[in-house]
Design a protein around this motif. Sequence first.
Motif, PDB file in Angstrom:
ATOM      1  N   ALA A   1       0.904  -1.273  -0.100  1.00 20.13           N
ATOM      2  CA  ALA A   1       0.156   0.119   0.120  1.00 20.13           C
ATOM      3  C   ALA A   1       0.725   1.157  -0.062  1.00 20.13           C
ATOM      4  O   ALA A   1       0.907   2.147  -0.709  1.00 20.13           O
ATOM      5  CB  ALA A   1      -0.951   0.114   1.335  1.00 20.13           C
ATOM      6  N   ALA A   2       1.766   1.125   0.763  1.00 19.20           N
ATOM      7  CA  ALA A   2       2.823   2.518   0.949  1.00 19.20           C
ATOM      8  C   ALA A   2       3.644   2.668  -0.270  1.00 19.20           C
ATOM      9  O   ALA A   2       3.606   3.653  -1.030  1.00 19.20           O
ATOM     10  CB  ALA A   2       3.822   2.326   2.023  1.00 19.20           C
TER      11      ALA A   2
ATOM     12  N   LEU B   1       3.059   5.776  -2.893  1.00 17.39           N
ATOM     13  CA  LEU B   1       4.205   6.743  -3.179  1.00 17.39           C
ATOM     14  C   LEU B   1       4.251   6.795  -4.629  1.00 17.39           C
ATOM     15  O   LEU B   1       4.498   7.976  -5.018  1.00 17.39           O
ATOM     16  CB  LEU B   1       5.251   5.985  -2.535  1.00 17.39           C
ATOM     17  N   LYS B   2       4.333   5.643  -5.224  1.00 15.90           N
ATOM     18  CA  LYS B   2       4.329   5.773  -6.857  1.00 15.90           C
ATOM     19  C   LYS B   2       3.206   6.854  -7.524  1.00 15.90           C
ATOM     20  O   LYS B   2       3.395   7.736  -8.165  1.00 15.90           O
ATOM     21  CB  LYS B   2       4.284   4.360  -7.410  1.00 15.90           C
ATOM     22  N   ALA B   3       1.956   6.686  -6.993  1.00 15.39           N
ATOM     23  CA  ALA B   3       0.964   7.448  -7.522  1.00 15.39           C
ATOM     24  C   ALA B   3       1.096   8.836  -7.123  1.00 15.39           C
ATOM     25  O   ALA B   3       0.922   9.654  -7.901  1.00 15.39           O
ATOM     26  CB  ALA B   3      -0.496   6.942  -7.018  1.00 15.39           C
TER      27      ALA B   3
ATOM     28  N   ILE C   1       1.925  21.013  -2.524  1.00 16.67           N
ATOM     29  CA  ILE C   1       2.531  21.136  -1.169  1.00 16.67           C
ATOM     30  C   ILE C   1       1.881  19.820  -0.491  1.00 16.67           C
ATOM     31  O   ILE C   1       2.769  19.208   0.076  1.00 16.67           O
ATOM     32  CB  ILE C   1       2.211  22.311  -0.483  1.00 16.67           C
ATOM     33  N   ALA C   2       0.507  19.571  -0.646  1.00 14.37           N
ATOM     34  CA  ALA C   2      -0.241  18.635   0.105  1.00 14.37           C
ATOM     35  C   ALA C   2       0.448  17.024  -0.578  1.00 14.37           C
ATOM     36  O   ALA C   2       0.646  16.297   0.172  1.00 14.37           O
ATOM     37  CB  ALA C   2      -1.418  18.579  -0.359  1.00 14.37           C
ATOM     38  N   LEU C   3       0.702  17.241  -1.877  1.00 10.68           N
ATOM     39  CA  LEU C   3       1.406  15.759  -2.414  1.00 10.68           C
ATOM     40  C   LEU C   3       2.521  15.721  -2.046  1.00 10.68           C
ATOM     41  O   LEU C   3       2.962  14.368  -1.715  1.00 10.68           O
ATOM     42  CB  LEU C   3       1.134  15.990  -3.996  1.00 10.68           C
ATOM     43  N   GLN C   4       3.580  16.738  -1.883  1.00  7.62           N
ATOM     44  CA  GLN C   4       4.824  16.485  -1.466  1.00  7.62           C
ATOM     45  C   GLN C   4       4.714  16.101   0.021  1.00  7.62           C
ATOM     46  O   GLN C   4       5.606  14.964   0.555  1.00  7.62           O
ATOM     47  CB  GLN C   4       5.550  17.900  -1.632  1.00  7.62           C
TER      48      GLN C   4
ATOM     49  N   MET D   1       5.415  11.163   3.659  1.00  5.80           N
ATOM     50  CA  MET D   1       4.928  10.302   4.720  1.00  5.80           C
ATOM     51  C   MET D   1       4.868   8.821   4.430  1.00  5.80           C
ATOM     52  O   MET D   1       5.439   7.955   4.886  1.00  5.80           O
ATOM     53  CB  MET D   1       3.363  10.648   5.016  1.00  5.80           C
ATOM     54  N   LEU D   2       4.634   8.798   3.001  1.00  4.05           N
ATOM     55  CA  LEU D   2       4.652   7.269   2.499  1.00  4.05           C
ATOM     56  C   LEU D   2       5.865   6.780   2.476  1.00  4.05           C
ATOM     57  O   LEU D   2       6.323   5.642   2.553  1.00  4.05           O
ATOM     58  CB  LEU D   2       4.013   7.108   1.305  1.00  4.05           C
ATOM     59  N   GLN D   3       7.024   7.730   2.172  1.00  2.00           N
ATOM     60  CA  GLN D   3       8.308   7.140   2.234  1.00  2.00           C
ATOM     61  C   GLN D   3       8.813   6.989   3.384  1.00  2.00           C
ATOM     62  O   GLN D   3       9.491   5.779   3.530  1.00  2.00           O
ATOM     63  CB  GLN D   3       9.184   8.393   1.550  1.00  2.00           C
TER      64      GLN D   3
END
Length: 242
Positions: free
Chosen positions: A7-8, A12-14, A211-214, A219-221
């Motif tokens: 899931a992570a 992260l890829k998406a 900013i939100a995507l970054q 967090m996923l990283q």
Amino acid sequence: MDSGLYAACAGLKARVQHLDLVGNNLANVNTTGYRSQQPTFSSLLAMRSGAVPTQLNLAVNDFGVLQGSRIDLMPGNLEHTGNQLDLGIEGKAFFTVQTRSGVVYTRNGAFRTSPSGQLMTSEGDLVLGEQGPITLPGGVVSISPDGTISVAGAVAGKLRLIEFSSEAQPRPVGNSYYSAEAVRPATRSYVREGMLEASNVNAVNATVSLIALQRHAEMLQRALSTFHNDFNRIAAAELPRI
């Protein structure tokens, strides 16, 4: 553990792919006639080949992935320039352009004439009329809302205006050009002389999304790093027992 790792990784890829789209939109916020690209997502169920899906699998192994992107066809603002060959469109229509690679469509009406009088885009490609390329003789140019071009009172041609059919999926091909398989003659669209259409990218919304995507990607990283460290710790603890 595996489901969380997948899931992570999928998330992260998406997010990284989505960041590319938003970054490209922001880079074209001042590009005349540019249409923003919006992501489309799909569901991916991770399971062994031939396995029967269960409610648990559907709950924990169903991941969202970036499927592709779509073109946002919402119009941008028309800005007055006063140049007689700057043309904007009010409505859904696109101008038709002949390039070396084939016919494409654009909302960038920053046109000019070649030394031989042919109407061209700022990229040097021919603007097409209903009868093919348009050649303008010398004189004062006037363009009516239906796309008819007159020079010194004489009709010199009519712009070929098209709309994308409902089933069409326009694709960006660079330079504010778009291609599509299914088009039709435009209706209820009007050409505005001496105006250009700005990009339809909302700079504020795009910046907030960036900013939100970054932050989501960060967090996923961190989650991936946590899973990786846990796997290493478990492997180190179990290896001496083998």
